[in-house]
Design a protein around this motif. Structure first.
Motif, PDB file in Angstrom:
ATOM      1  N   ILE A 269       0.856  -1.201   0.000  1.00  0.00           N
ATOM      2  CA  ILE A 269       0.000   0.000   0.000  1.00  0.00           C
ATOM      3  C   ILE A 269       0.892   1.252   0.000  1.00  0.00           C
ATOM      4  CG2 ILE A 269      -1.680   1.346   1.333  1.00  0.00           C
ATOM      5  CD1 ILE A 269      -2.792  -1.382   2.374  1.00  0.00           C
ATOM      6  N   ASN A 270       1.943   1.230   0.830  1.00  0.00           N
ATOM      7  CA  ASN A 270       2.820   2.406   0.921  1.00  0.00           C
ATOM      8  C   ASN A 270       3.599   2.646  -0.378  1.00  0.00           C
ATOM      9  OD1 ASN A 270       1.872   3.064   3.401  1.00  0.00           O
ATOM     10  ND2 ASN A 270       3.641   2.333   4.552  1.00  0.00           N
ATOM     11  N   GLU A 271       3.990   1.554  -1.049  1.00  0.00           N
ATOM     12  CA  GLU A 271       4.652   1.736  -2.355  1.00  0.00           C
ATOM     13  C   GLU A 271       3.697   2.405  -3.337  1.00  0.00           C
ATOM     14  OE1 GLU A 271       6.235  -1.958  -4.033  1.00  0.00           O
ATOM     15  OE2 GLU A 271       7.231  -2.260  -2.094  1.00  0.00           O
ATOM     16  N   ALA A 272       2.461   1.952  -3.311  1.00  0.00           N
ATOM     17  CA  ALA A 272       1.459   2.541  -4.215  1.00  0.00           C
ATOM     18  C   ALA A 272       1.206   4.005  -3.864  1.00  0.00           C
ATOM     19  CB  ALA A 272       0.157   1.733  -4.147  1.00  0.00           C
ATOM     20  N   ARG A 273       1.251   4.326  -2.579  1.00  0.00           N
ATOM     21  CA  ARG A 273       1.054   5.725  -2.159  1.00  0.00           C
ATOM     22  C   ARG A 273       2.186   6.598  -2.695  1.00  0.00           C
ATOM     23  NH1 ARG A 273       0.884   5.531   4.084  1.00  0.00           N
ATOM     24  NH2 ARG A 273       0.440   7.752   3.935  1.00  0.00           N
ATOM     25  N   GLU A 274       3.412   6.074  -2.643  1.00  0.00           N
ATOM     26  CA  GLU A 274       4.548   6.858  -3.170  1.00  0.00           C
ATOM     27  C   GLU A 274       4.374   7.108  -4.663  1.00  0.00           C
ATOM     28  OE1 GLU A 274       8.328   5.100  -2.055  1.00  0.00           O
ATOM     29  OE2 GLU A 274       7.672   5.185   0.035  1.00  0.00           O
ATOM     30  N   LYS A 275       3.938   6.051  -5.363  1.00  0.00           N
ATOM     31  CA  LYS A 275       3.715   6.190  -6.807  1.00  0.00           C
ATOM     32  C   LYS A 275       2.610   7.224  -7.068  1.00  0.00           C
ATOM     33  CE  LYS A 275       2.957   3.467 -10.896  1.00  0.00           C
ATOM     34  NZ  LYS A 275       2.569   2.203 -11.475  1.00  0.00           N
ATOM     35  N   PHE A 276       1.552   7.137  -6.254  1.00  0.00           N
ATOM     36  CA  PHE A 276       0.426   8.078  -6.399  1.00  0.00           C
ATOM     37  C   PHE A 276       0.915   9.517  -6.226  1.00  0.00           C
ATOM     38  CE2 PHE A 276      -2.611  10.767  -4.141  1.00  0.00           C
ATOM     39  CZ  PHE A 276      -3.709  10.745  -4.990  1.00  0.00           C
ATOM     40  N   LEU A 277       1.700   9.759  -5.176  1.00  0.00           N
ATOM     41  CA  LEU A 277       2.160  11.124  -4.897  1.00  0.00           C
ATOM     42  C   LEU A 277       3.133  11.617  -5.973  1.00  0.00           C
ATOM     43  CD1 LEU A 277       2.520  10.904  -1.008  1.00  0.00           C
ATOM     44  CD2 LEU A 277       0.824  12.245  -2.286  1.00  0.00           C
ATOM     45  N   ALA A 278       3.977  10.695  -6.476  1.00  0.00           N
ATOM     46  CA  ALA A 278       4.925  11.075  -7.539  1.00  0.00           C
ATOM     47  C   ALA A 278       4.160  11.443  -8.811  1.00  0.00           C
ATOM     48  CB  ALA A 278       5.895   9.928  -7.800  1.00  0.00           C
ATOM     49  N   THR A 279       3.151  10.631  -9.155  1.00  0.00           N
ATOM     50  CA  THR A 279       2.358  10.908 -10.360  1.00  0.00           C
ATOM     51  C   THR A 279       1.629  12.243 -10.216  1.00  0.00           C
ATOM     52  OG1 THR A 279       1.973   8.541 -10.434  1.00  0.00           O
ATOM     53  CG2 THR A 279       0.643   9.868 -11.932  1.00  0.00           C
ATOM     54  N   LYS A 280       1.105  12.487  -9.015  1.00  0.00           N
ATOM     55  CA  LYS A 280       0.375  13.730  -8.768  1.00  0.00           C
ATOM     56  C   LYS A 280       1.306  14.936  -8.956  1.00  0.00           C
ATOM     57  CE  LYS A 280      -2.232  15.796  -5.020  1.00  0.00           C
ATOM     58  NZ  LYS A 280      -1.205  16.689  -4.492  1.00  0.00           N
ATOM     59  N   LYS A 281       2.525  14.806  -8.412  1.00  0.00           N
ATOM     60  CA  LYS A 281       3.502  15.893  -8.509  1.00  0.00           C
ATOM     61  C   LYS A 281       3.841  16.170  -9.976  1.00  0.00           C
ATOM     62  CE  LYS A 281       7.715  17.322  -6.253  1.00  0.00           C
ATOM     63  NZ  LYS A 281       9.064  16.805  -6.293  1.00  0.00           N
ATOM     64  N   GLU A 282       4.085  15.081 -10.710  1.00  0.00           N
ATOM     65  CA  GLU A 282       4.410  15.229 -12.142  1.00  0.00           C
ATOM     66  C   GLU A 282       3.284  15.965 -12.868  1.00  0.00           C
ATOM     67  OE1 GLU A 282       5.153  11.464 -14.102  1.00  0.00           O
ATOM     68  OE2 GLU A 282       6.828  11.100 -12.728  1.00  0.00           O
ATOM     69  N   THR A 283       2.042  15.547 -12.616  1.00  0.00           N
ATOM     70  CA  THR A 283       0.900  16.172 -13.294  1.00  0.00           C
ATOM     71  C   THR A 283       0.794  17.643 -12.942  1.00  0.00           C
ATOM     72  OG1 THR A 283      -0.147  14.108 -12.602  1.00  0.00           O
ATOM     73  CG2 THR A 283      -1.489  15.551 -13.957  1.00  0.00           C
ATOM     74  N   GLU A 284       1.058  17.973 -11.668  1.00  0.00           N
ATOM     75  CA  GLU A 284       0.962  19.377 -11.251  1.00  0.00           C
ATOM     76  C   GLU A 284       2.039  20.243 -11.881  1.00  0.00           C
ATOM     77  OE1 GLU A 284      -1.099  18.450  -6.931  1.00  0.00           O
ATOM     78  OE2 GLU A 284       1.015  18.951  -7.010  1.00  0.00           O
ATOM     79  N   GLU A 285       3.196  19.606 -12.185  1.00  0.00           N
ATOM     80  CA  GLU A 285       4.314  20.369 -12.752  1.00  0.00           C
ATOM     81  C   GLU A 285       4.124  20.671 -14.242  1.00  0.00           C
ATOM     82  OE1 GLU A 285       7.683  18.851  -9.588  1.00  0.00           O
ATOM     83  OE2 GLU A 285       7.688  18.041 -11.611  1.00  0.00           O
ATOM     84  N   ILE A 286       3.264  19.865 -14.871  1.00  0.00           N
ATOM     85  CA  ILE A 286       3.063  20.050 -16.320  1.00  0.00           C
ATOM     86  C   ILE A 286       2.294  21.354 -16.593  1.00  0.00           C
ATOM     87  CG2 ILE A 286       1.942  19.118 -18.399  1.00  0.00           C
ATOM     88  CD1 ILE A 286       2.479  16.302 -17.192  1.00  0.00           C
TER      89      ILE A 286
END
Ligand SMILES: O=C(O)c1cc(=O)[nH]c(=O)n1[C@@H]1O[C@H](COP(=O)(O)O)[C@@H](O)[C@H]1O
Length: 286
Positions: A269-286
């Motif tokens: 679950i925690n690995e998936a949370r890290e992936k979720f937060l990384a994806t969110k950050k990437e999307t916000e930076e675009i």
């Protein structure tokens, strides 16, 4: 923020876990060594609680597994054991109640006084006056069925209103807009339906916690669950697993096996949370 949500938020943060360990004790599946005991249900659940508390953000006893075996006293003792030994971990009593107000008063008293639960699962089918008696307990959480994990959930939950909104989303909308005034409400959404989980999260916003059963024995995908249902902090979910943890081994190593499974599940679950937060950050930076 209600006391229940505060306690849950604190457990998410302190434990760094979104895993709920389900307590569904079935004597057919318990290890032989436990069945010799005079109090097998209590001993088995206590053994699981002690082995998995480190990895959990909450425990969810399912009342039918106790009541069907005349083991309500074991449930009372276990709930008190959790609240004394692991006071930071909320107890979610899974009883899926739903009845007229006068009867609901007694179900609420049973859950919150007899079993000292922090939250209860309830069925919204009978409407607001059937839910109000639980909300009257200001410090407690009320977890309302929305999109359940079973196949038959689609029998009614997909019925559409005049504007095409399916029933489960009407439930989500009504709870978020009308029933959650004191921030006590959560919704149940199965991990087996990540698409609907995403729609529920979009509907209720960031603050509402969602109880998500269906990973483990029911085969729901952990990564898809987190990607669809997490809130903007990568939290917001109480992800339940029962059988996969409880019956990880039927040998003498049952506690170690349960601990290992709980740890593995929390870590996934925690690995998936890290992936979720990384994806969110990437999307916000675009
Ligand atoms: O409210 C629940 O907890 C619940 C809702 C739902 O939609 N599906 C569901 O499986 N549950 C409960 O979650 C638990 C799932 O157990 P496992 O499938 O063994 O992990 C059981 O106690 C179910 O009663």
């Amino acid at each position: 923020m209600s006391k229940f949500i505060e306690k849950l938020q604190n457990a998410w943060d302190k434990q760094n876990s979104l895993l709920v360990v389900g307590l569904d004790p079935d004597q057919q599946r318990m290890p032989e060594s436990i069945l010799q005991s005079k109090t097998p249900i209590f001993d088995f659940c206590k053994g699981i609680i002690d082995a998995t508390a480190e990895y959990a953000c909450a425990f969810k006893p399912q009342i039918a597994y106790f009541a069907s075996q005349g083991a309500e006293m074991a449930l009372t003792q276990l709930c008190h054991y959790i609240s004394n030994t692991y006071p930071e971990l909320p107890i979610l009593l899974d009883s899926k109640r739903g009845d007229i107000g006068t009867t609901a008063d007694h179900y609420a008293k049973e859950a919150f006084e007899r079993y000292c639960a922090d939250a209860i699962t309830v069925n919204p089918y009978m409407g607001f006056d059937s839910i109000e008696p639980y909300l009257a307990w200001e410090n407690k959480g009320v977890i309302i069925l929305c999109r359940t994990s079973n196949q038959g959930g689609s029998d009614f939950q997909f019925f559409e209103s005049a504007d095409g909104t399916p029933l489960y989303l009407e439930v989500a909308k009504t709870v978020a807009e009308k029933w959650n005034l004191s921030e006590q409400c959560s919704l149940v959404v199965g991990a087996t339906f990540p698409e609907e989980l995403a729609k529920v999260r979009a509907c209720v916003g960031d603050d509402m916690a969602l109880l998500v059963p269906g990973i483990g024995a029911q085969g729901g995908d952990i990564e898809a669950t987190v990607m669809a249902g997490a809130n903007s902090k990568g939290q917001g979910l109480m992800i339940n697993s029962a059988r996969a943890i409880l019956y990880a081994s039927s040998g003498t190593d049952w506690q170690e096996a349960a601990a290992a499974e709980a740890r593995k599940t929390r870590d996934s679950i925690n690995e998936a949370r890290e992936k979720f937060l990384a994806t969110k950050k990437e999307t916000e930076e675009i």
